[in-house]
Structures are given as structure tokens and as C-alpha cells.
Motif scaffolding. Structure first.
Motif, PDB file in Angstrom:
ATOM      1  N   TYR A  89       0.831  -1.208   0.000  1.00 11.10           N
ATOM      2  CA  TYR A  89       0.000   0.000   0.000  1.00 11.10           C
ATOM      3  C   TYR A  89       0.863   1.254   0.000  1.00 11.10           C
ATOM      4  O   TYR A  89       0.574   2.227   0.708  1.00 11.10           O
ATOM      5  CB  TYR A  89      -0.918  -0.003   1.224  1.00 11.10           C
ATOM      6  CG  TYR A  89      -1.951  -1.101   1.222  1.00 11.10           C
ATOM      7  CD1 TYR A  89      -3.139  -0.962   0.511  1.00 11.10           C
ATOM      8  CD2 TYR A  89      -1.730  -2.284   1.911  1.00 11.10           C
ATOM      9  CE1 TYR A  89      -4.086  -1.963   0.492  1.00 11.10           C
ATOM     10  CE2 TYR A  89      -2.673  -3.297   1.907  1.00 11.10           C
ATOM     11  CZ  TYR A  89      -3.846  -3.135   1.200  1.00 11.10           C
ATOM     12  OH  TYR A  89      -4.782  -4.139   1.184  1.00 11.10           O
ATOM     13  N   VAL A  92      -0.806   4.499  -0.436  1.00  9.70           N
ATOM     14  CA  VAL A  92      -1.634   4.984   0.667  1.00  9.70           C
ATOM     15  C   VAL A  92      -0.776   5.502   1.819  1.00  9.70           C
ATOM     16  O   VAL A  92      -0.983   6.600   2.323  1.00  9.70           O
ATOM     17  CB  VAL A  92      -2.571   3.867   1.176  1.00  9.70           C
ATOM     18  CG1 VAL A  92      -3.340   4.342   2.415  1.00  9.70           C
ATOM     19  CG2 VAL A  92      -3.542   3.448   0.080  1.00  9.70           C
ATOM     20  N   ILE A 129     -12.291   9.601   5.466  1.00  9.93           N
ATOM     21  CA  ILE A 129     -11.420   9.623   4.290  1.00  9.93           C
ATOM     22  C   ILE A 129     -12.043  10.456   3.173  1.00  9.93           C
ATOM     23  O   ILE A 129     -11.368  11.231   2.496  1.00  9.93           O
ATOM     24  CB  ILE A 129     -11.133   8.183   3.817  1.00  9.93           C
ATOM     25  CG1 ILE A 129     -10.254   7.480   4.855  1.00  9.93           C
ATOM     26  CG2 ILE A 129     -10.469   8.177   2.447  1.00  9.93           C
ATOM     27  CD1 ILE A 129     -10.118   5.982   4.635  1.00  9.93           C
ATOM     28  N   ARG A 133      -9.624  13.689   2.602  1.00 10.99           N
ATOM     29  CA  ARG A 133      -8.586  13.416   1.600  1.00 10.99           C
ATOM     30  C   ARG A 133      -8.887  13.988   0.226  1.00 10.99           C
ATOM     31  O   ARG A 133      -8.003  14.090  -0.615  1.00 10.99           O
ATOM     32  CB  ARG A 133      -8.395  11.893   1.473  1.00 10.99           C
ATOM     33  CG  ARG A 133      -7.831  11.254   2.741  1.00 10.99           C
ATOM     34  CD  ARG A 133      -6.389  11.602   2.944  1.00 10.99           C
ATOM     35  NE  ARG A 133      -5.853  11.020   4.170  1.00 10.99           N
ATOM     36  CZ  ARG A 133      -4.580  11.074   4.521  1.00 10.99           C
ATOM     37  NH1 ARG A 133      -3.723  11.699   3.737  1.00 10.99           N
ATOM     38  NH2 ARG A 133      -4.173  10.534   5.647  1.00 10.99           N
ATOM     39  N   ARG A 144      -7.980   2.964   0.347  1.00 11.43           N
ATOM     40  CA  ARG A 144      -7.572   3.397   1.680  1.00 11.43           C
ATOM     41  C   ARG A 144      -8.316   2.636   2.775  1.00 11.43           C
ATOM     42  O   ARG A 144      -7.753   2.354   3.839  1.00 11.43           O
ATOM     43  CB  ARG A 144      -7.791   4.908   1.833  1.00 11.43           C
ATOM     44  CG  ARG A 144      -6.795   5.717   1.021  1.00 11.43           C
ATOM     45  CD  ARG A 144      -6.921   7.207   1.238  1.00 11.43           C
ATOM     46  NE  ARG A 144      -5.854   7.901   0.528  1.00 11.43           N
ATOM     47  CZ  ARG A 144      -4.650   8.142   1.019  1.00 11.43           C
ATOM     48  NH1 ARG A 144      -4.361   7.758   2.255  1.00 11.43           N
ATOM     49  NH2 ARG A 144      -3.737   8.766   0.310  1.00 11.43           N
ATOM     50  N   ARG A 148      -6.569   0.401   5.703  1.00 16.20           N
ATOM     51  CA  ARG A 148      -6.862   0.625   7.112  1.00 16.20           C
ATOM     52  C   ARG A 148      -7.294  -0.674   7.794  1.00 16.20           C
ATOM     53  O   ARG A 148      -6.925  -0.931   8.950  1.00 16.20           O
ATOM     54  CB  ARG A 148      -7.936   1.705   7.265  1.00 16.20           C
ATOM     55  CG  ARG A 148      -8.131   2.180   8.693  1.00 16.20           C
ATOM     56  CD  ARG A 148      -8.699   3.581   8.749  1.00 16.20           C
ATOM     57  NE  ARG A 148      -7.852   4.549   8.057  1.00 16.20           N
ATOM     58  CZ  ARG A 148      -8.027   5.858   8.105  1.00 16.20           C
ATOM     59  NH1 ARG A 148      -8.995   6.375   8.828  1.00 16.20           N
ATOM     60  NH2 ARG A 148      -7.231   6.683   7.449  1.00 16.20           N
TER      61      ARG A 148
END
Length: 278
Positions: A89, A92, A129, A133, A144, A148
């Protein structure tokens, strides 16, 4: 892909820097004598590049360390290069935080705005998010969310860290995602508070001015005493990692002061449950 040093990687660079300084040598001295550029030596000592164990072995031989210490540090270099789950990731996780969090024995965190990412439900995380974001597509948000969820598995491991999270009362009052989403999040937070390795406290409005007014922060502590605490301060303009003893001690004191003003874990759990009902 930018190299993000783990705890072992940070330990390695500290040892390489210590060995050079014990010899009374500058970066340029080392570079000149082993035929490297100064930048190469510097990047190894600051964790800006992935440490190749061959290069580490060459440096250790140059410094004249014992065979036992050399073997231990070369092994550390190999471990530092182990890719964790978070490397899948990299789009991210742009900093080193998740790699450092993944190896922590204790996580102490204060936040006046949001539930900590390790404790967020999917719906709450999606609302956060999406709002914060400004991602271009739902696919980016889903990416994302998946990252998480993988991160949250940390608390379920057999060697899970202790998590002590303190939230301002505003965190449990602000209906992020709407009443239904927030209710589910608060019930999940209450469940988390009952876990053996999780402590949750609420700083009530009545506390007034307090040591956490400057913003959220996290303190990561490790089982090995060779690894110093790291104070992590997240901001919209970039993240800051503080490792000097004076800096981490200041944040430990701030956390202790916030803890002292907060409701007890039992009182906090009651308030969370009450807020969920509202």
C-alpha cells in the motif's frame, strides 16, 4: 519506491553512526578511505536508502568491529530489508509511521478530532477519508479502506501492542457520517474499551485548558530497550518524527497531564455508551 525504515532499520543506522563517531571520523573521511561518495555513507546513516547487507558488512569490516557484533548487525541489515504488509500500500502510506507502529509494544495517542485509525469502523473511516482526503474516485477511497483494515489487524495479533487512546469529548459528540454511522462507531469503541490490551479515556469538556491543545500526537514504545520511544506528530503539511530523549520526554509528560485530567476508563466507557444512545 521510497525506502521507509522500520524500527530495525533505525536501530541499524544509529549503530553505524555510533561506530563512525567512535572512530572520530567524518562522513567524508569514511567515504575517502573506502572509495564511496559522501552521499552514500550519509544515506546509510540517515536511513534514506535500503541497507544492502554487503555494504553494511564492508563498513563494519572497515570499522574493525568484532565478528560477533558484525554478524549481529549484518543480520539486522537483512531484517531491516524485510518487506512488511504495508509495502503493498505504498500509494496509501506515504511515511514511515505504519512500519513503526507495526513493531510497537505500546501505543499512546491523543486526539481532539477523530477516533484513532486502529479503532475506526469501516463506515466511519469512509466518512473521514471522503471528507478529509478529497480523493478523486470511489476506488481511491476503497483502496484506503482496505489498507486501514489491514492495519487494524495489529490489535488482534498474539503479540498485539498495548493501546492507550485518549479522545477529547468532542470526538464522541461530533456525528461524523451521520447519527447511524456515529452510533455504530461508538458501540464499536465501547467494545474495544473492554479489550485486555486497550485503554480508552475521554477528556471531558469540563477539563478546560489542557496540555493537548497544540494538537494530536502519538508515542510509540518498543519492547527492546535499544529502540527509543518515537513521538509522532501528524499534520496537513507533513509528519514529524521525534526521537531525541528531551522531545519524547516532553510528549510523555503532556500525555500524563492529559491522562490525569481525563475520566477514568470506566467513567469513559459509560460516557461512550451514553453518547451512543443519544
Amino acid at each position: 519506491m521510497a525506502y521507509k525504515p522500520t524500527v530495525r532499520g533505525r536501530r541499524l543506522v544509529r549503530e553505524l553512526r555510533r561506530l563512525r563517531e567512535d572512530k572520530g571520523m567524518t562522513l567524508q573521511d569514511v567515504a575517502d578511505q573506502i572509495g564511496w561518495s559522501r552521499a552514500t555513507v550519509s544515506r546509510l546513516e540517515t536511513g534514506q536508502t535500503r541497507p544492502r547487507h554487503g555494504d553494511v558488512a564492508d563498513l563494519l569490516a572497515f570499522y574493525g568491529v568484532s565478528e560477533e557484533e558484525r554478524d549481529a548487525l549484518v543480520t539486522l541489515a537483512k531484517q531491516a530489508n524485510t518487506r512488511g504488509w504495508w509495502t503493498a500500500y505504498v500509494d496509501v502510506f506515504t511515511g514511515s509511521y505504519v512500519a513503526l507502529e507495526d513493531e510497537a509494544a505500546e501505543i499512546r495517542t491523543w486526539d481532539a478530532q477523530l477516533i484513532h485509525g486502529l479503532l475506526q469502523t469501516e463506515a466511519y473511516a469512509r466518512a473521514v477519508i471522503t471528507a478529509g482526503r478529497m480523493l478523486p474516485t470511489p476506488k481511491d477511497v476503497d483502496r484506503r479502506i482496505a489498507a486501514r483494515k489491514n492495519r487494524q489487524a495489529l490489535l488482534d495479533r498474539h503479540d498485539a501492542p498495548r493501546l492507550h487512546a485518549i479522545f477529547d469529548e468532542a470526538v464522541i459528540r461530533r456525528p461524523i457520517g451521520g447519527p447511524s454511522v456515529m452510533c455504530s462507531q461508538l458501540l464499536a469503541l465501547a467494545d474495544a474499551a473492554r479489550r485486555r490490551n486497550v485503554t480508552i479515556q475521554i477528556l471531558p469538556y469540563a477539563a478546560g485548558a489542557h496540555a493537548g491543545l497544540d494538537g494530536r500526537f502519538t508515542i510509540l514504545s518498543y519492547a527492546d530497550t535499544a529502540d527509543p520511544d518515537i513521538a509522532y506528530v501528524e499534520g496537513t503539511m507533513g509528519d514529524v518524527y521525534l526521537e531525541r530523549e528531551a522531545e519524547t520526554e516532553q510528549h510523555r509528560k503532556r500525555f500524563e497531564e492529559i491522562t490525569a485530567l481525563s475520566l477514568t476508563p470506566a467513567e469513559s466507557l459509560s460516557l461512550i455508551v451514553e453518547a451512543a444512545k443519544e
